[in-house]
Enzyme design. Structure first.
Site, PDB file in Angstrom:
ATOM      1  N   ASN A  23      50.495  11.248  33.375  1.00 33.46           N
ATOM      2  CA  ASN A  23      50.160  10.668  34.675  1.00 33.46           C
ATOM      3  C   ASN A  23      49.945   9.155  34.536  1.00 33.46           C
ATOM      4  OD1 ASN A  23      49.514  13.484  35.890  1.00 33.46           O
ATOM      5  ND2 ASN A  23      48.207  13.344  34.097  1.00 33.46           N
ATOM      6  N   THR A  24      50.299   8.420  35.550  1.00 35.06           N
ATOM      7  CA  THR A  24      50.150   6.969  35.543  1.00 35.06           C
ATOM      8  C   THR A  24      50.349   6.440  36.948  1.00 35.06           C
ATOM      9  OG1 THR A  24      51.345   6.949  33.433  1.00 35.06           O
ATOM     10  CG2 THR A  24      50.867   4.835  34.391  1.00 35.06           C
ATOM     11  N   THR A  25      49.559   5.442  37.341  1.00 36.87           N
ATOM     12  CA  THR A  25      49.819   4.699  38.567  1.00 36.87           C
ATOM     13  C   THR A  25      50.029   3.243  38.190  1.00 36.87           C
ATOM     14  OG1 THR A  25      48.589   6.192  40.024  1.00 36.87           O
ATOM     15  CG2 THR A  25      48.846   3.912  40.764  1.00 36.87           C
TER      16      THR A  25
ATOM     17  N   GLY B 291      47.389   6.285  32.771  1.00 39.47           N
ATOM     18  CA  GLY B 291      47.544   4.971  32.144  1.00 39.47           C
ATOM     19  C   GLY B 291      47.872   3.963  33.220  1.00 39.47           C
TER      20      GLY B 291
END
Length: 355
Positions: free
Chosen positions: A266-268, A307
């Site tokens: 997962n990452t934005t 991250g």
């Protein structure tokens, strides 16, 4: 009789309604075909509609591989611009991270997608007539999302795709939705079967001479919320037709003495561009302030399974009004006010990605 608006800045964009229909990603398949199997061709990403903006100092391009689907989005700053980077969470995927950039590349493909930024650098070098003096170097910073969880191929954004995204870059437009880096972004990953597709989103606002552009590719373990606190994307239960805040899942698991379950990867990633001249300290604080504000629209956020990276860029074109006595040490109250406005613009961008 007068009424108080639900939110102090609800008039920023009252039309941000989210389509309630589910966009389930489904369970991924790992070990499937990759770039070498498809020989993919870059496609210009159109998205659902373009956002129109007025920032002549930059151009934006998005490209994708339909075979992924996965993609890259490039923010080109021909004259270069000062940059602050705020990276948080347990799985940051970033290259460069310079305090001055000629381009920002956002891409899917996890760590392999960092190659797209190299393609951007290649084309910038060519355009710069191969001038390699130290002061002539074209600087590119990149950040990626892990989007393999929302698709069933190993295709990733490579140098050719990064190069294409830059070639497609134009002034004054940003493709919203499933486009570029947001082709297979998703949210709410307590369970693969409840994960929903998001996209890439942007919002632009001008207040007098002050301009702010927010760009975001939300791919969090958490869900996306609107300003009323309603979950609008992620953790969708097909059996009940409802979306659920993950905190209830976690509470129930602990109450039953079971481990809380969630999926990894997962990452934005996001970018914030303003024409306001900020000192290095102010620019860094600007990045932190807006990145922190995104907790309101993504919950949970900045986890050890995320991250998250935000690039804050100033084109150094205008000064904020001078207000003697408004500073405390090195930090300007005006810069804090700009951060408060930009935080709302970023929330609008996040909701655009969830539409």
């Amino acid at each position: 009789m007068t009424t108080t608006p639900a939110h102090a800045l609800s008039d920023i964009d009252p039309a941000l309604a989210i389509d309630p229909a589910p966009r389930l990603a489904g369970a991924p398949v790992f070990g499937a075909s990759g770039n070498q199997d498809f020989d993919p061709t870059p496609v210009r990403s159109e998205g659902r509609a373009p956002l129109h903006l007025d920032l002549p100092a930059l151009q934006i391009g998005s490209a994708h591989y339909s075979e992924g689907p996965t993609g890259a989005t490039v923010i080109h700053l021909p004259a270069g611009a000062r940059t602050a980077v705020d990276a948080r969470g347990g799985a940051v995927g970033m290259s460069g991270g310079y305090d001055f950039n000629h381009a920002i590349c956002l891409a899917g493909g996890s760590v392999y997608g960092l190659e797209a930024g190299a393609g951007v650098g290649d084309l910038l070098l060519e355009r710069h007539k191969n001038m390699t003096g130290f002061a002539e170097l074209q600087l590119v910073s990149s950040a990626i999302i892990y989007d393999f969880s929302a698709r069933s191929t190993a295709v990733y954004p490579d140098k050719a795709l990064g190069r294409a995204a830059l070639e497609f870059a134009v002034e004054g437009e940003f493709p919203q939705g499933r486009a570029g880096a947001g082709m297979s972004a998703s949210s709410g990953k307590g369970d693969w079967e409840r994960t929903e597709i998001t996209g890439q989103g942007a919002a632009f606002r001008q207040f007098g001479d002050v301009k702010v552009l927010a760009v975001v590719v939300p791919n969090p373990v958490g869900v996306i919320l609107n300003r009323s606190g309603q979950v609008v994307r992620g953790n969708y239960d097909a059996a009940t037709g409802t979306r659920r805040h993950p905190v209830y899942d976690y509470q129930e698991a602990f109450a039953e003495k079971m481990p809380a379950v969630t999926e990894s990867g997962n990452t934005t990633i996001s970018a914030l561009i303003t024409n306001v001249r900020l000192s290095p300290v102010e620019l860094n604080q600007f990045a932190k302030q807006v990145h922190s504000s995104m907790h309101r629209g993504i919950q949970p956020f900045h986890t050890d399974m995320d991250g998250d990276t935000l690039f804050a860029v100033t084109t150094d074109e205008i000064d904020l009004p001078s207000t003697p006595g408004s500073s405390r040490g090195r930090l300007s109250v005006n810069a804090t006010a700009l951060g408060a406005i930009a935080s709302e613009v970023m929330w609008d961008a996040l909701l655009e990605a969830a539409k």
